[in-house]
Write a protein that holds these residues in place. Structure first.
Motif, PDB file in Angstrom:
ATOM      1  N   TRP A   1       6.227  17.722  18.093  1.00 24.61           N
ATOM      2  CA  TRP A   1       5.041  17.755  18.954  1.00 24.61           C
ATOM      3  C   TRP A   1       5.173  16.665  20.018  1.00 24.61           C
ATOM      4  O   TRP A   1       5.628  15.570  19.712  1.00 24.61           O
ATOM      5  CB  TRP A   1       3.772  17.475  18.151  1.00 24.61           C
ATOM      6  N   SER A   2       4.726  16.981  21.243  1.00 19.50           N
ATOM      7  CA  SER A   2       4.746  15.948  22.281  1.00 19.50           C
ATOM      8  C   SER A   2       3.710  16.260  23.346  1.00 19.50           C
ATOM      9  O   SER A   2       3.190  17.371  23.423  1.00 19.50           O
ATOM     10  CB  SER A   2       6.138  15.866  22.910  1.00 19.50           C
ATOM     11  N   PHE A   3       3.403  15.235  24.143  1.00 14.76           N
ATOM     12  CA  PHE A   3       2.471  15.408  25.256  1.00 14.76           C
ATOM     13  C   PHE A   3       3.262  15.914  26.458  1.00 14.76           C
ATOM     14  O   PHE A   3       4.182  15.249  26.930  1.00 14.76           O
ATOM     15  CB  PHE A   3       1.773  14.078  25.568  1.00 14.76           C
ATOM     16  N   ALA A   4       2.899  17.104  26.921  1.00 21.87           N
ATOM     17  CA  ALA A   4       3.678  17.748  27.984  1.00 21.87           C
ATOM     18  C   ALA A   4       3.580  16.943  29.273  1.00 21.87           C
ATOM     19  O   ALA A   4       2.490  16.496  29.655  1.00 21.87           O
ATOM     20  CB  ALA A   4       3.170  19.171  28.211  1.00 21.87           C
ATOM     21  N   PRO A   5       4.711  16.769  29.963  1.00 21.64           N
ATOM     22  CA  PRO A   5       4.671  16.079  31.252  1.00 21.64           C
ATOM     23  C   PRO A   5       3.773  16.848  32.220  1.00 21.64           C
ATOM     24  O   PRO A   5       3.762  18.075  32.213  1.00 21.64           O
ATOM     25  CB  PRO A   5       6.133  16.112  31.726  1.00 21.64           C
ATOM     26  N   GLY A   6       3.009  16.111  33.003  1.00 21.65           N
ATOM     27  CA  GLY A   6       2.165  16.785  33.994  1.00 21.65           C
ATOM     28  C   GLY A   6       0.758  16.991  33.490  1.00 21.65           C
ATOM     29  O   GLY A   6      -0.195  16.470  34.056  1.00 21.65           O
ATOM     30  N   SER A   7       0.605  17.718  32.366  1.00 24.87           N
ATOM     31  CA  SER A   7      -0.740  18.015  31.868  1.00 24.87           C
ATOM     32  C   SER A   7      -1.202  17.041  30.788  1.00 24.87           C
ATOM     33  O   SER A   7      -2.390  16.833  30.602  1.00 24.87           O
ATOM     34  CB  SER A   7      -0.769  19.438  31.297  1.00 24.87           C
TER      35      SER A   7
ATOM     36  N   GLU B   1     -13.996  25.850  31.928  1.00 21.64           N
ATOM     37  CA  GLU B   1     -12.736  25.743  32.653  1.00 21.64           C
ATOM     38  C   GLU B   1     -11.755  24.934  31.811  1.00 21.64           C
ATOM     39  O   GLU B   1     -12.069  23.825  31.369  1.00 21.64           O
ATOM     40  CB  GLU B   1     -13.000  25.027  33.988  1.00 21.64           C
ATOM     41  N   ARG B   2     -10.582  25.507  31.577  1.00 24.61           N
ATOM     42  CA  ARG B   2      -9.532  24.747  30.900  1.00 24.61           C
ATOM     43  C   ARG B   2      -8.958  23.733  31.882  1.00 24.61           C
ATOM     44  O   ARG B   2      -8.681  24.068  33.028  1.00 24.61           O
ATOM     45  CB  ARG B   2      -8.442  25.682  30.408  1.00 24.61           C
ATOM     46  N   ILE B   3      -8.787  22.514  31.418  1.00 24.56           N
ATOM     47  CA  ILE B   3      -8.213  21.477  32.271  1.00 24.56           C
ATOM     48  C   ILE B   3      -7.115  20.776  31.486  1.00 24.56           C
ATOM     49  O   ILE B   3      -7.055  20.875  30.254  1.00 24.56           O
ATOM     50  CB  ILE B   3      -9.284  20.455  32.733  1.00 24.56           C
ATOM     51  N   PRO B   4      -6.218  20.067  32.194  1.00 23.15           N
ATOM     52  CA  PRO B   4      -5.171  19.317  31.477  1.00 23.15           C
ATOM     53  C   PRO B   4      -5.811  18.245  30.590  1.00 23.15           C
ATOM     54  O   PRO B   4      -6.812  17.640  30.981  1.00 23.15           O
ATOM     55  CB  PRO B   4      -4.338  18.695  32.598  1.00 23.15           C
ATOM     56  N   LEU B   5      -5.211  18.028  29.435  1.00 18.79           N
ATOM     57  CA  LEU B   5      -5.745  17.017  28.518  1.00 18.79           C
ATOM     58  C   LEU B   5      -5.819  15.646  29.204  1.00 18.79           C
ATOM     59  O   LEU B   5      -6.743  14.869  28.953  1.00 18.79           O
ATOM     60  CB  LEU B   5      -4.867  16.963  27.259  1.00 18.79           C
TER      61      LEU B   5
END
Lengths: 462, 462
Positions: free
Chosen positions: B64-70, B272-276
């Motif tokens: 698991w990882s935090f996606a770059p960008g979002s 609205e879905r937004i980046p975490l």
């Protein structure tokens, strides 16, 4: 929700199905006019009201513009609707992925029909209503057909007649009230509130309105482009008979629901809203946005002049399909009980992946390039049906407020030779089972509801 | 869908309600064990299987990882689930708009319970199953509780036992099969397939499984943290009785559906879905993502060791609520027929705006700062209910595969003094009406389904 007194009532209206059957049996005359007088009545309403529509350039739209950045077509008020882009990935079939323009209209409108007994027979208050995209412009519509913008005055127009029966609980007895989807290929998750309300009040009759029995409406459903889409979908929400032979079916309800749940679960559809400017394969010119291979539809614009609408003139974009569609149920009896062959359809604009549609629902011209196994199942069978197998056929217009010249041939085609063994995604259901599902939203799509209204009005005997 | 032969069947299973009532009446013993032996059985299953969980740093998640960008928290396989951001605007109430992390899990899983008659009494095959977030770790779960990843082998684990009864149509008789929502405050539009299938085959019994009557399960529902959420929601989908007194209600079904449709129509919720990374008011540190005022929940991580799962060890993120919730129906009889006070709730993650929840469903600690009219209706009444008015109370865990220590007090509270005049957004409904709605998706939320399972199992007499 508040009850007027603490008295229990039966959960179901056991008296209603018989009254509906009786109203459907009255085919020749109602309290207001004979069925053979209807065409003159409608023509008179047309003469009494001035209507004109004119195709205009996209740049000549008033109050509408392409938003900077996205290219979405929007109204300056921020209301009504927008034309945006959609990217759909189904991963299945001959076209597993596509881009398209789509109409986004988040407001929930009211489509309401008022019912009242005259001489012991249920009548339904129908309206002669102009819609710019409809064939003949003037068609028979529900008592009320209003977006929230309509009745909350974004149009700054006149009041919506009879709206109080549908916005004030307690003004009548609710026969049906359900949020139904509309065209999933053209609308993004649109739903309208389909209502039927029974009143025993005296109802003042406006010039453009007419009380008709279900049977009279059923007769009119045999004529081309008379009963509009909104009227058809509301009538489809009437409860169907569930007793006697109607209590039986090839598949018990629990198994039918299970099949439907399975269909909804097995499709992994990815739907993504995208800017209209990023829709690939479509091109905008002065007059329209159209598909590069000339298929599907065009986004175009009309100027409208009308004398009896909430406002007297406006311009708006519409979708104009490039060809006539076909929507047909194959039908046969099992042990004497009629069944239709329903199809669990994916449409990109559905809120929840899959709804039940007719056996065949296509615009044949869009599929001329497909051959063999890529041809939609049963399409060629419907297109080449022998006249003696066609139990019903009429051309009807789709939503004339958003679609220009969007006509489909609606048919029931006898298929007594088909057995119980049907392809995946198809199931034999009774009209009563479809009616039960149509009490709830997102089960029966708008084309199947047009065909279902042929049963509820007796246009096709069930 | 294919029928085996062209023989009509009754649309409804008229024999089923009586069998369910009979099974609910068997409270002391079933074919496999007495109810007072159950705790020992469950403890033995716990000893036979090694389970351990350990809180770990977010950076110690494997795969698991935090996606770059979002900044979205994702698994390298692209499956299972993701933690993303959500921006919700309701425009109503004391909190008209907020940002939050949310779990997005587009896969539809199967929650299935197998049923079979022993000595003429319906029994249900339940499983002792470990879930890392559950109190006591081991709870009673459905026969099958599997994401699509589970049974299509993304885990590369062992087979899911008994899955064939739920994936092969025709292996049994479907009693219920419906896509139901889960926690709309924590999941984005998640739905699982809730199934009950009746078989008459010989069913080999695995060590971790146990046949119980509905009444036995009803007894276990009086104990804290024994029957897991997935079992409760599936049991809530059993059809309720509709004859005799159950055919009556304060509001006829058509009016109830109309009220619900009105509730769904009047809320204009923008989601609205937004980046975490763009979720405002939440902060990520080494161990968790938490709300800046310490409310709601934390996103955290666990390492899991398990001996009898599809895979033997893994790490995963979970949501950990900061406090215990409360979910309660106020209840009273009208003319002798029990009714509960349902609340049409907006939750940001619902597919379609509104579902029916319990009268009260809140985490009181999140609302300590609200006073007067801003306090949720009926909350203080439930929190201060006199012991003699509490007809049922137990603590249950929410989905232990996604939530850590997410416990709620579930209650039925007698409210004989309340009349038919209730606030907007609330309605008196019978348990049978809730059951009818729960045959379809998106009507009854997961907390209300837990309470509904108390009726279907006889834990609370209806």
């Amino acid at each position: 929700m508040t009850a007027t007194e603490a008295v229990l009532r039966p959960r179901t209206d056991s008296w209603l199905p018989d009254r509906l059957v009786a109203s459907a049996a009255e085919r020749k005359a109602g309290t207001q006019l004979r069925t053979d007088e209807f065409a003159d009545w409608l023509a008179a309403r047309g003469r009494a009201n001035h209507f004109a529509v004119e195709r205009i350039r996209l740049a000549d739209l008033q109050g509408w513009s392409f938003a900077p950045g996205s290219g979405n077509l929007t109204h300056r008020s921020g209301r009504f609707f927008t034309v945006e882009g959609l990217h759909v990935v189904t991963g299945q079939g001959p076209v597993p992925e596509w881009h398209q323009p789509i109409i986004k209209q988040p407001e929930v409108g009211v489509l309401g029909i008022l019912a009242k007994e005259f001489d012991g027979v249920l009548h339904f208050l129908m309206q002669a209503k102009m819609e710019p995209g409809n064939a003949n412009l003037l068609q028979l519509s529900p008592t009320v057909q209003a977006t929230r913008s309509n009745y909350t005055k974004v149009h700054r127009g006149s009041d919506v007649k009879y709206i109080q029966y549908f916005t004030s609980p307690g003004r009548g007895r609710v026969l049906a009230d359900v949020l139904q989807s509309e065209h999933g290929s053209w609308f993004y998750r649109k739903a309208n509130r389909n209502m039927l309300v029974l009143t025993d009040e005296d109802v003042p009759l406006d010039d453009d309105f007419c009380w008709l029995t279900l049977g009279q409406i059923g007769e009119l459903l045999h004529r081309d482009n008379v009963v509009n889409m909104d009227a058809r979908t509301v009538l489809a929400c009437l409860p169907g008979p569930e007793q006697g032979p109607d209590a039986w079916a090839l598949h018990p309800d629990a198994r039918l629901l299970s099949w439907f749940t399975g269909e909804r679960s097995r499709h992994e559809v990815r739907v993504e809203r995208i800017p209209l400017d990023e829709v690939r394969g479509w091109t905008r010119d002065e007059w329209s946005i159209s598909h590069d291979e000339g298929r599907f539809f065009r986004v175009m614009a009309l100027a409208v002049q009308a004398g009896n609408r909430e406002v007297t003139g406006w311009t708006q974009p519409l979708f104009e399909p490039v060809a006539t569609g076909v929507a047909a149920f194959l039908t046969r009896r099992f042990d004497g009980v009629p069944h239709v062959l329903a199809h669990a359809r994916v449409e990109g604009g559905f809120l929840d992946t899959v709804e039940l549609g007719p056996t065949v629902q296509y615009t044949p011209a869009n599929y001329g390039h497909l051959t063999g196994a890529d041809r939609p199942p049963f399409l060629d069978r419907v297109l080449s049906a022998a006249p003696e197998d066609i139990r019903y056929e009429a051309r009807h217009s789709e939503e004339g407020g958003r679609f220009l010249n969007a006509e489909s041939r609606y048919l029931f085609v006898e298929a007594g030779d088909l057995g119980t063994d049907v392809p995946p995604g198809y199931a034999w259901v009774t009209p009563g089972q479809l009616s039960s599902l149509a009490r709830h939203g997102h089960y029966v799509n708008v084309q199947a509801r047009t065909l279902l209204s042929c049963f509820s009005t007796g246009a096709v005997p069930s």
